[in-house]
Motif scaffolding. Structure first.
Motif, PDB file in Angstrom:
ATOM      1  N   LEU A 259      -5.854 -10.611  -3.951  1.00  0.00           N
ATOM      2  CA  LEU A 259      -6.168  -9.515  -5.183  1.00  0.00           C
ATOM      3  C   LEU A 259      -7.130  -8.388  -4.510  1.00  0.00           C
ATOM      4  N   HIS A 260      -6.627  -7.196  -4.948  1.00  0.00           N
ATOM      5  CA  HIS A 260      -7.402  -5.947  -4.931  1.00  0.00           C
ATOM      6  C   HIS A 260      -8.301  -5.873  -6.348  1.00  0.00           C
ATOM      7  N   ARG A 261      -7.866  -6.210  -7.369  1.00  0.00           N
ATOM      8  CA  ARG A 261      -8.763  -6.051  -8.443  1.00  0.00           C
ATOM      9  C   ARG A 261      -8.315  -6.851  -9.677  1.00  0.00           C
ATOM     10  N   ILE A 262      -9.142  -7.265 -10.400  1.00  0.00           N
ATOM     11  CA  ILE A 262      -8.846  -8.017 -11.689  1.00  0.00           C
ATOM     12  C   ILE A 262      -9.167  -7.020 -12.845  1.00  0.00           C
ATOM     13  N   ASN A 263      -8.101  -6.888 -13.742  1.00  0.00           N
ATOM     14  CA  ASN A 263      -8.296  -6.054 -14.812  1.00  0.00           C
ATOM     15  C   ASN A 263      -8.635  -6.826 -16.214  1.00  0.00           C
ATOM     16  N   HIS A 264      -9.321  -6.220 -16.945  1.00  0.00           N
ATOM     17  CA  HIS A 264      -9.888  -6.655 -18.232  1.00  0.00           C
ATOM     18  C   HIS A 264      -9.459  -5.968 -19.379  1.00  0.00           C
ATOM     19  N   ASP A 265      -8.822  -6.674 -20.296  1.00  0.00           N
ATOM     20  CA  ASP A 265      -8.401  -6.036 -21.664  1.00  0.00           C
ATOM     21  C   ASP A 265      -9.552  -6.364 -22.762  1.00  0.00           C
ATOM     22  N   PRO A 266      -9.460  -5.471 -23.839  1.00  0.00           N
ATOM     23  CA  PRO A 266     -10.245  -5.716 -24.719  1.00  0.00           C
ATOM     24  C   PRO A 266     -10.220  -6.946 -25.386  1.00  0.00           C
ATOM     25  N   ASP A 267      -9.205  -7.456 -25.488  1.00  0.00           N
ATOM     26  CA  ASP A 267      -8.952  -8.854 -26.193  1.00  0.00           C
ATOM     27  C   ASP A 267      -9.362 -10.056 -25.221  1.00  0.00           C
TER      28      ASP A 267
ATOM     29  N   ARG B 112      -8.344 -10.785 -22.356  1.00  0.00           N
ATOM     30  CA  ARG B 112      -7.309 -11.298 -21.227  1.00  0.00           C
ATOM     31  C   ARG B 112      -7.766 -10.631 -19.919  1.00  0.00           C
ATOM     32  N   VAL B 113      -7.670 -11.356 -18.813  1.00  0.00           N
ATOM     33  CA  VAL B 113      -7.595 -10.901 -17.398  1.00  0.00           C
ATOM     34  C   VAL B 113      -6.509 -11.041 -16.682  1.00  0.00           C
ATOM     35  N   TRP B 114      -6.156 -10.175 -15.870  1.00  0.00           N
ATOM     36  CA  TRP B 114      -4.845 -10.107 -15.234  1.00  0.00           C
ATOM     37  C   TRP B 114      -5.024  -9.064 -14.038  1.00  0.00           C
ATOM     38  N   ALA B 115      -3.925  -9.688 -13.019  1.00  0.00           N
ATOM     39  CA  ALA B 115      -3.722  -8.780 -11.789  1.00  0.00           C
ATOM     40  C   ALA B 115      -2.395  -8.757 -11.413  1.00  0.00           C
ATOM     41  N   ASP B 116      -1.921  -7.675 -10.888  1.00  0.00           N
ATOM     42  CA  ASP B 116      -0.701  -7.732 -10.275  1.00  0.00           C
ATOM     43  C   ASP B 116      -0.883  -7.826  -8.593  1.00  0.00           C
ATOM     44  N   PHE B 117      -0.238  -8.503  -7.774  1.00  0.00           N
ATOM     45  CA  PHE B 117      -0.552  -8.780  -6.366  1.00  0.00           C
ATOM     46  C   PHE B 117       0.627  -8.982  -5.636  1.00  0.00           C
ATOM     47  N   HIS B 118       0.534  -8.991  -4.321  1.00  0.00           N
ATOM     48  CA  HIS B 118       1.519  -9.103  -3.305  1.00  0.00           C
ATOM     49  C   HIS B 118       1.385 -10.283  -2.488  1.00  0.00           C
ATOM     50  N   LEU B 119       1.957 -11.357  -2.395  1.00  0.00           N
ATOM     51  CA  LEU B 119       1.772 -12.380  -1.331  1.00  0.00           C
ATOM     52  C   LEU B 119       2.781 -12.462  -0.050  1.00  0.00           C
TER      53      LEU B 119
ATOM     54  N   PRO C  18       7.918 -17.456  -5.945  1.00  0.00           N
ATOM     55  CA  PRO C  18       8.378 -16.648  -4.713  1.00  0.00           C
ATOM     56  C   PRO C  18       7.315 -15.813  -3.988  1.00  0.00           C
ATOM     57  N   LEU C  19       7.525 -15.527  -2.704  1.00  0.00           N
ATOM     58  CA  LEU C  19       6.811 -14.514  -2.145  1.00  0.00           C
ATOM     59  C   LEU C  19       6.936 -13.305  -2.700  1.00  0.00           C
ATOM     60  N   GLY C  20       6.045 -12.208  -2.474  1.00  0.00           N
ATOM     61  CA  GLY C  20       6.478 -11.018  -3.016  1.00  0.00           C
ATOM     62  C   GLY C  20       5.241 -10.476  -3.963  1.00  0.00           C
ATOM     63  N   ASP C  21       5.959  -9.801  -4.828  1.00  0.00           N
ATOM     64  CA  ASP C  21       5.173  -9.290  -6.053  1.00  0.00           C
ATOM     65  C   ASP C  21       5.190 -10.345  -7.280  1.00  0.00           C
ATOM     66  N   LEU C  22       3.909 -10.408  -7.595  1.00  0.00           N
ATOM     67  CA  LEU C  22       3.683 -11.500  -8.616  1.00  0.00           C
ATOM     68  C   LEU C  22       2.621 -10.823  -9.743  1.00  0.00           C
ATOM     69  N   HIS C  23       2.474 -11.671 -10.904  1.00  0.00           N
ATOM     70  CA  HIS C  23       1.385 -11.262 -11.924  1.00  0.00           C
ATOM     71  C   HIS C  23       0.851 -12.582 -12.324  1.00  0.00           C
ATOM     72  N   GLY C  24      -0.717 -12.288 -12.353  1.00  0.00           N
ATOM     73  CA  GLY C  24      -1.442 -13.548 -12.898  1.00  0.00           C
ATOM     74  C   GLY C  24      -2.168 -13.178 -14.198  1.00  0.00           C
TER      75      GLY C  24
END
Length: 224
Positions: free
Chosen positions: A103-111, A113-120, A169-175
């Motif tokens: 992960l390069h960055r974890i994003n924070h939403d006002p509500d 929620r935290v999320w990250a788009d990443f590549h494995l 899968p490997l590749g682009d994922l969202h958490g």
């Protein structure tokens, strides 16, 4: 127990660095980690011949000798300055100086929620062509823990329960993850990882606020 708490305290320190010096170090060591990170899938996928592999190893040995001339003898820990700029650069999931961190960055939403788009990449393979289940757990542990922190209840992982709904899968994922509720020192958090075809792994975690100091709710993701 006291010795263990003292050891933790020594790795949670205000090093007093200026913002300029932190930025300088990030610009120096971040690309180094990126270069090492790029080597990992190459080590899996290369079909180089004997001579090329031997030559590459000689270059790597030279690099290790250079980097090993001056080094610390302890983990990076958690470091911060007087402005509250937290750095967890050794973190296995999002550390700026850790080449295995996906992960390069974890994003924070006002509500909350935290999320990250990443590549494995292929270095995270478990079942053929898919992500290792332990890597999914690694990522979700970080996301759920960050959601607890952002929700005002930072803590250490007490339990982490995963449901593997389909192969990841490997590749682009969202958490993503979000704090569900708190009970005393316990924070209850839920989250998931999704791929191109929907949710792959769901997670529930309980994070327990420790007795020693932990990071507060300030942003510690600015420089990873």
């Amino acid at each position: 127990m006291t010795d263990a708490l003292d050891a933790v305290a020594r790795l949670f320190v205000n090093d007093g660095l200026s913002e300029d010096e932190i930025a300088r170090q990030a610009a120096l060591y971040g690309p180094l980690a990126d270069d090492v990170r790029a080597l990992i899938p190459l080590a899996v996928q290369t079909r180089a011949g004997d001579d090329d592999v031997r030559q590459a190893r000689e270059h790597l040995a030279a690099a290790m000798e250079l980097l090993g001339r001056t080094k610390e003898d302890h983990p990076f820990g958690t470091r911060f300055n007087d402005n509250g700029n937290f750095r967890v650069w050794g973190n296995a999931v999002m550390g700026l100086r850790n080449a295995i961190a996906p992960l390069h960055r974890i994003n924070h939403d006002p509500d909350g929620r935290v999320w990250a788009d990443f590549h494995l990449h292929v270095g995270f393979e478990g079942p053929a062509g898919h992500t290792h289940g332990g890597v999914s757990a690694l990522v979700l542990d970080q996301l759920l823990g960050d959601a607890a922190r952002v929700g005002g209840s930072p803590g250490m992982t007490g339990t982490l329960t995963l449901r593997y709904r389909k192969p990841t899968p490997l590749g682009d994922l969202h958490g993503e993850a979000k704090l569900d509720r708190t009970e005393g020192r316990k924070a209850f958090v839920t989250g998931h990882i999704s791929g191109p075809h929907g949710i792959c792994v769901e997670a529930e975690g309980i994070f327990i606020k420790p007795h020693w100091p932990v990071e507060d709710g300030r942003d510690r993701n600015q420089t990873r």
